[in-house]
Structures are given as C-alpha cells and as structure tokens.
Enzyme design. Structure first.
Site, short mmCIF file in Angstrom:
data_model
loop_
_atom_site.label_atom_id
_atom_site.label_comp_id
_atom_site.label_asym_id
_atom_site.label_seq_id
_atom_site.Cartn_x
_atom_site.Cartn_y
_atom_site.Cartn_z
N ARG A 104 0.84 -1.20 0.00
CA ARG A 104 0.00 0.00 0.00
C ARG A 104 0.88 1.25 0.00
NH1 ARG A 104 -5.43 1.10 2.26
NH2 ARG A 104 -5.53 -1.11 2.68
N THR A 108 -0.71 7.63 -1.36
CA THR A 108 -2.00 7.52 -2.06
C THR A 108 -2.92 6.48 -1.38
OG1 THR A 108 -1.21 5.74 -3.47
CG2 THR A 108 -0.84 7.99 -4.27
N ASP A 200 -4.65 -10.62 11.63
CA ASP A 200 -3.82 -10.55 10.41
C ASP A 200 -3.58 -11.97 9.91
OD1 ASP A 200 -1.37 -8.44 9.20
OD2 ASP A 200 -1.33 -10.59 8.77
N ASP A 203 0.12 -13.04 9.47
CA ASP A 203 0.80 -13.29 10.76
C ASP A 203 0.35 -14.60 11.37
OD1 ASP A 203 2.39 -11.08 10.81
OD2 ASP A 203 1.00 -9.84 11.97
N1 URA Z 1 -5.77 -8.34 6.15
C1 URA Z 1 -5.76 -9.18 7.21
O1 URA Z 1 -4.89 -10.05 7.32
N2 URA Z 1 -6.72 -9.06 8.14
C2 URA Z 1 -7.70 -8.14 8.06
O2 URA Z 1 -8.56 -8.09 8.94
C3 URA Z 1 -7.69 -7.27 6.95
C4 URA Z 1 -6.71 -7.39 6.01
#
Ligand code: URA
Length: 209
Positions: A104, A108, A200, A203
């Site tokens: 990202r 922007t 995540d 992770d």
């Molecule tokens: N990416 C992730 O791993 N978890 C989220 O909640 C949003 C994007």
C-alpha cells in the site's frame, strides 16, 4: 453483475470459527486454512467442463466423464494467499501457480504491485485469485486489474473473509468476476482490519506475531 457466493457450509463455518478464535495456534490455523481452501475450491470449480471418454471397467465398456483439460492457474496475493494454495493444489494438482505481491503506497493509500511471477501462458488460463481477507477490496481489485492487463479473460476471486464494502469495490471495478467468500463480516476498523475477523491472516499463518 457476476455472483457473490457466500459459502456457509457447516464444515467451512466450523473451521472458520476455529480460525477466528485468538487461542488457535499456528498449526491449527494453517490446517484450517488449507482445509477451507480445499472445500471452497471444490465449489469454485463446479463449472469445469467435462468431456466423455471410453474406458473399460472390470466388467464392461463404459463412457466416462473427465475434466476436459481446462487450463487453470491459481494466483495467491502475497503473503496470506499462500496459506490457501496447498489445499487448492490437492484438488487440482496440475494447476499452475502465479504470485502477485502488492504493497500500500503510504501517500495515495493505493495498492502498488511490487512482485509478479506468472505462468507464461497466463492469458490462456482461467485464473482463481486468492486473497484471504478482502477488507477494503483494494488489493483484490488491483490484482484482478493486473491480470486483465496481461490478457486474462476469466477470473474468479476466492477469499475467506470479506466486508460488503470490499466486495462492492471489487464488483464495481470488475463486475465480470465471480466471488467466493466463506463469510461477510459486518465492519472494517480504522486500521483496515475486518471486525470481528480473525486478525492478520499472514501473521497467523506464518506465526510472525
Ligand atoms: N488483512 C488481514 O490479514 N486481516 C484483516 O482483517 C484485513 C486485512
């Protein structure tokens, strides 16, 4: 507008609940990701064309149906998408696999491609893009655009969790793309995480937190 399939099969929902639970460790999380991917792949490939062949059973001559050599590629978005690839390859071991990496842009806030390694004949393949978490929808939409720029004509999107907001973004930019999601969660928080979600995904798959 192509369809959104919410894959609320009890087996999928059960495994997804396991993944949502913060107590679930890396091993179980990975296993559940793989298993859900397999179940979703089964449904996402329901329209694969068949052809008839002649075979001999132990008892008689028979006409039998087999998949008609459709060219398929899976394209996981790095890195969480990798967690779903093994389950899908167990069902379709001959599929080719491309990889797309997006980050990202801090100014922007738009996703920018930093890595792409795709099968050379990607334009001739039906592609399933794998993005486990469709939160804002930005990465999925950008990945699909990147594939269309390379000539891909038939694309499906597979995710574990999504938000309506994210799905709307993808559908608006790519009304031709059929979407498969295990659930649509109610919220996106200020950090772009799906709520209640599962945290995540990268992770939790790779144990990096
Ligand atoms: N990416 C992730 O791993 N978890 C989220 O909640 C949003 C994007």
């Amino acid at each position: 507008m192509a369809q959104i399939h919410v894959m609320d099969h009890p087996l999928i929902l059960h495994k997804l609940s396991l993944m949502r639970d913060r107590q679930t460790g890396v091993k179980e999380f990975r296993e559940a990701t793989r298993e859900i991917a397999m179940l979703m792949c089964y449904e996402a490939t329901r329209d694969l064309p068949l052809k008839e062949i002649n075979i001999e059973t132990p008892l008689a001559h028979a006409k039998a149906r087999v998949i008609s050599g459709k060219k398929i590629a899976f394209v996981p978005i790095l890195r969480a998408g990798l967690g779903m690839i093994d389950g899908m390859l167990e069902l379709i071991p001959a599929a080719k696999v491309g990889h797309l990496g997006l980050y990202r842009d801090p100014d922007t806030l738009k996703p920018v491609e930093y890595y792409a390694k795709l099968p050379v004949d990607i334009a001739e393949r039906d592609v399933i893009v794998i993005d486990p978490m469709v939160a804002t929808g930005g990465s999925a939409a950008e990945a699909i655009s990147a594939l269309k720029k390379r000539g891909v004509k038939h694309i499906k999107l597979m995710c574990l969790l999504s938000t309506q907001e994210g799905l709307d973004v993808v559908q608006k930019e790519h009304p031709d793309v059929e979407i498969f999601t295990a659930a649509i969660d109610p919220e996106l928080n200020e950090h772009g995480y799906i709520v209640p979600g599962l945290g995540d995904a990268g992770d939790r798959i790779f144990g990096t937190k």
